[in-house]
Design a protein around this motif. Structure first.
Motif, PDB file in Angstrom:
ATOM      1  N   UNK A 202       3.326 -13.971  -0.829  1.00 17.54           N
ATOM      2  CA  UNK A 202       4.172 -12.708  -0.510  1.00 17.54           C
ATOM      3  C   UNK A 202       3.951 -12.006  -1.510  1.00 17.54           C
ATOM      4  N   UNK A 203       3.922 -12.487  -2.776  1.00 13.09           N
ATOM      5  CA  UNK A 203       3.500 -11.735  -4.159  1.00 13.09           C
ATOM      6  C   UNK A 203       2.156 -11.351  -4.082  1.00 13.09           C
ATOM      7  N   UNK A 204       0.984 -12.136  -3.742  1.00 14.77           N
ATOM      8  CA  UNK A 204      -0.094 -11.818  -3.783  1.00 14.77           C
ATOM      9  C   UNK A 204      -0.238 -10.666  -2.664  1.00 14.77           C
ATOM     10  N   UNK A 205       0.291 -10.757  -1.507  1.00 12.66           N
ATOM     11  CA  UNK A 205       0.100  -9.693  -0.451  1.00 12.66           C
ATOM     12  C   UNK A 205       0.377  -8.247  -1.032  1.00 12.66           C
ATOM     13  N   UNK A 206       1.515  -8.408  -1.379  1.00 10.87           N
ATOM     14  CA  UNK A 206       2.178  -6.972  -1.902  1.00 10.87           C
ATOM     15  C   UNK A 206       1.538  -6.605  -3.123  1.00 10.87           C
ATOM     16  N   UNK A 207       0.700  -7.238  -4.247  1.00  8.26           N
ATOM     17  CA  UNK A 207       0.084  -6.676  -5.186  1.00  8.26           C
ATOM     18  C   UNK A 207      -1.102  -6.275  -4.699  1.00  8.26           C
ATOM     19  N   UNK A 208      -1.847  -7.134  -3.688  1.00  8.81           N
ATOM     20  CA  UNK A 208      -3.197  -6.753  -3.251  1.00  8.81           C
ATOM     21  C   UNK A 208      -3.159  -5.238  -2.359  1.00  8.81           C
TER      22      UNK A 208
ATOM     23  N   UNK B 113      -4.491   0.737  -2.957  1.00  6.79           N
ATOM     24  CA  UNK B 113      -4.132   2.321  -3.167  1.00  6.79           C
ATOM     25  C   UNK B 113      -4.523   2.732  -4.394  1.00  6.79           C
ATOM     26  N   UNK B 114      -4.312   1.861  -5.488  1.00  4.29           N
ATOM     27  CA  UNK B 114      -4.535   2.174  -7.040  1.00  4.29           C
ATOM     28  C   UNK B 114      -5.701   2.385  -7.295  1.00  4.29           C
ATOM     29  N   UNK B 115      -6.700   1.154  -6.818  1.00  6.25           N
ATOM     30  CA  UNK B 115      -7.996   1.118  -7.359  1.00  6.25           C
ATOM     31  C   UNK B 115      -9.199   1.792  -6.540  1.00  6.25           C
ATOM     32  N   UNK B 116      -9.245   1.917  -5.312  1.00 10.49           N
ATOM     33  CA  UNK B 116     -10.072   2.421  -4.324  1.00 10.49           C
ATOM     34  C   UNK B 116     -10.459   3.874  -4.469  1.00 10.49           C
ATOM     35  N   UNK B 117      -9.259   4.629  -4.775  1.00 14.01           N
ATOM     36  CA  UNK B 117      -9.599   6.160  -4.701  1.00 14.01           C
ATOM     37  C   UNK B 117     -10.508   6.526  -5.950  1.00 14.01           C
TER      38      UNK B 117
ATOM     39  N   UNK C 154      -6.119  11.243  -0.900  1.00  9.81           N
ATOM     40  CA  UNK C 154      -6.954   9.948  -0.541  1.00  9.81           C
ATOM     41  C   UNK C 154      -6.239   8.588  -0.786  1.00  9.81           C
ATOM     42  N   UNK C 155      -5.419   8.490  -1.460  1.00  4.55           N
ATOM     43  CA  UNK C 155      -4.758   7.227  -1.715  1.00  4.55           C
ATOM     44  C   UNK C 155      -3.785   7.066  -0.556  1.00  4.55           C
ATOM     45  N   UNK C 156      -2.953   7.955  -0.461  1.00  2.77           N
ATOM     46  CA  UNK C 156      -1.499   7.962   0.719  1.00  2.77           C
ATOM     47  C   UNK C 156      -2.201   7.834   1.953  1.00  2.77           C
ATOM     48  N   UNK C 157      -3.484   8.694   2.193  1.00  4.75           N
ATOM     49  CA  UNK C 157      -4.120   8.489   3.534  1.00  4.75           C
ATOM     50  C   UNK C 157      -4.519   7.099   3.760  1.00  4.75           C
ATOM     51  N   UNK C 158      -4.984   6.339   2.778  1.00  2.39           N
ATOM     52  CA  UNK C 158      -5.754   4.829   2.951  1.00  2.39           C
ATOM     53  C   UNK C 158      -4.292   3.995   3.292  1.00  2.39           C
TER      54      UNK C 158
ATOM     55  N   UNK D 251       0.920  -1.258   0.021  1.00  6.47           N
ATOM     56  CA  UNK D 251       0.042  -0.024  -0.020  1.00  6.47           C
ATOM     57  C   UNK D 251       0.905   1.358  -0.018  1.00  6.47           C
ATOM     58  N   UNK D 252       1.935   1.289   0.795  1.00  7.29           N
ATOM     59  CA  UNK D 252       2.839   2.379   0.876  1.00  7.29           C
ATOM     60  C   UNK D 252       3.518   2.665  -0.431  1.00  7.29           C
ATOM     61  N   UNK D 253       4.306   1.538  -0.995  1.00  8.64           N
ATOM     62  CA  UNK D 253       4.939   1.553  -2.148  1.00  8.64           C
ATOM     63  C   UNK D 253       4.058   2.065  -3.414  1.00  8.64           C
ATOM     64  N   UNK D 254       2.765   1.527  -3.374  1.00  5.36           N
ATOM     65  CA  UNK D 254       1.787   2.119  -4.454  1.00  5.36           C
ATOM     66  C   UNK D 254       1.594   3.525  -4.532  1.00  5.36           C
ATOM     67  N   UNK D 255       1.571   3.961  -3.244  1.00  6.47           N
ATOM     68  CA  UNK D 255       1.301   5.495  -3.066  1.00  6.47           C
ATOM     69  C   UNK D 255       2.580   6.362  -3.432  1.00  6.47           C
TER      70      UNK D 255
END
Length: 495
Positions: free
Chosen positions: A118-124, A129-133, A401-405, A74-78
């Motif tokens: 681990x890859x599943x968790x990282x990507x989710x 962060x990329x899809x919800x906002x 919003x994304x970084x906050x999430x 989530x942080x990496x995507x932000x």
């Protein structure tokens, strides 16, 4: 004409651009498969240990590192979304999830299985962060209540369905079929995303890699989760438990303080450091931790003390799903009103009630008591976490919003996946048998929940914060935040 939230300039059109039903389905496909898996492991553990020739510690470590990947992702995507179009980040993350699912379903042993999870968790985490906002920001205020309910079901509704799925696997096998189904769903989500997700100009293309936030977030996520995983083969006094947990938590403190003081920080710590977002975030952390702990304790009790089969145990836990649905329907009605903070508080109360009911469980009444407790836990999860997430999101500008999430999910994941395994280990090592230790851990969880709830109420009272309707029109226009929350302790500062 309905209000629409500000979004970056669109660079290209895709066939289903702006299609709300498609966007909703895409988000559910992005988040739900992994979240189901996170709570399906417990009842499927013996089958996985046999088929993968794995130890309990290896599977606990796999789960821990996967959850750490989710928090870090989530942080990496932000960070990535500052420089890359959100469509690119989404498609990369969903492709990575498909790959992780294929690795897991085809794994001959624990090594490849661990890499896949681990890859599943990282990507989710990246997908969240990329899809919800865009789902929240791009489809008009009039759809926000339904969107809020979808997010609540997508985040915790799927988590509550996991034990039933795990019970099926534990009783009848077929975990490779489960991961095959997950891979297919992810592939559908990838295809739908390619047809739905619009590209955009990155928010800050020239922004440099954040050498403070990203490495610190990595240590904050992975070190404590490794330490807690160690408890499945060690004890509280082991250096392999103490050192990673202590160092990881210290790194987390440095991360939060550094982001608070940094100009143009990746995560908006300073903007959400006032009454409503702090209480919402603390409530989400508290509910997430208590829910995860009580669920794990109940699962072990049903298997070890009541001696129920995995499928029966999973069925007894299934009423959680109904609880989440009820909470999501309420959230749909309240999200645009002044009562969202009250709903978030009701989540804490409901989890405390669920803990109290679990204290009354015994081997003879488990089939009657556990479903009632699970109904309260499910409602508590749905009412406590997602409303808390929105309390933080409405307290910043739409652009943040994304970084906050990402920040809230990092903190919530830390609380949920650290406290649970610790108290389960306490239950297993306290008293003459698990039943004695179980009650000790449930009492500790209940006390923490009640004290935490009082702290949240205290923050409200000290801030002088009265429930107010969020100013969604200003938030939609990008001119203001939806909540104008008082500073922490504002009532005493005035005095």
């Amino acid at each position: 004409m309905p209000l629409r939230l500000p979004v970056p300039r669109i660079l290209s059109r895709v066939p289903l651009a702006g299609n709300y039903p498609a966007a909703v389905i895409m988000v559910l496909l992005a988040l739900s498969p992994y979240l189901i898996l996170t709570t399906a492991t417990s009842f499927a553990l013996p089958v996985l240990m046999h088929d993968l020739s794995a130890t309990r510690f290896e599977l606990q470590l796999t789960s821990g590192m996967s959850n750490a990947g989710y928090a870090f992702g989530a942080v990496g995507a932000a960070d990535l979304l500052q420089r890359l179009p959100r469509r690119v980040v989404y498609l990369l993350a969903e492709s990575g999830f498909v790959l992780g699912s294929v690795l897991a379903l085809s794994a001959p042993g624990i090594g490849l299985f661990m890499a896949g999870l681990i890859l599943q968790g990282l990507c989710t985490g990246m997908l969240l962060v990329s899809a919800l906002p865009p789902l929240i920001l791009g489809h008009g205020i009039e759809r926000l209540p339904f969107t809020a309910a979808v997010i609540s079901i997508g985040l915790f509704g799927m988590v509550t369905a996991g034990p039933l799925v795990g019970g099926l696997i534990g009783s009848y096998g077929g975990w490779r079929l489960l991961y095959t189904s997950v891979a297919v769903l992810a592939a559908v989500g990838l295809t739908l995303g390619a047809l739905t997700f619009e590209s955009n100009e990155p928010y800050a293309r020239g922004t440099r890699f954040d050498w403070l936030a990203i490495p610190l977030a990595f240590g904050t996520a992975f070190l404590p989760f490794f330490g807690v995983s160690w408890l499945s083969r060690g004890s509280f006094s082991d250096a392999a438990f103490l050192a990673p947990v202590i160092v990881g938590l210290l790194i987390g403190a440095v991360l939060i303080v550094g982001q608070y003081h940094k100009k143009n920080a990746l995560m908006p710590v300073r903007p959400i450091s006032n009454t409503l977002p702090v209480s919402g975030t603390l409530g989400a952390m508290l509910v997430g931790a208590a829910f995860t702990t009580l669920l794990e304790l109940a699962e072990v009790y049903l298997e070890e003390v009541a001696r129920y089969s995995p499928i029966k145990s999973g069925a007894l836990i299934a009423p959680m799903v109904l609880g989440v649905v009820i909470a999501s329907v309420l959230f749909k009605q309240l999200v645009t009103t002044r009562w969202t903070p009250v709903l978030a508080l009701s989540g804490i109360v409901s989890v405390a009630v669920g803990a109290g009911i679990l204290l009354a469980v015994s081997a003879s009444n488990a089939s009657a008591v556990v479903p009632v407790a699970m109904l309260f836990l499910g409602f508590g999860a749905g009412a406590g976490v997602t409303p808390g997430l929105f309390l933080a999101g409405f307290s910043v500008s739409a652009a943040q919003l994304g970084p906050t999430f990402a920040l809230v999910e990092l903190l919530r994941s830390e609380a949920a996946f650290l406290i649970g395994p610790v108290l389960v280990h306490l239950a297993m090592t306290t008293g003459s048998d698990f039943a004695d230790g179980y009650r000790t851990s449930v009492v500790v969880t209940l006390i923490l929940t009640v004290v935490g709830g009082l702290v949240v109420i205290g923050i409200w009272l000290a801030g002088g914060s009265r429930p107010k309707r969020p100013d969604l029109a200003a938030w939609a226009s990008g001119t203001s935040t939806a909540f104008h929350s008082p500073a922490i302790g504002a009532r005493f500062r005035k005095a």
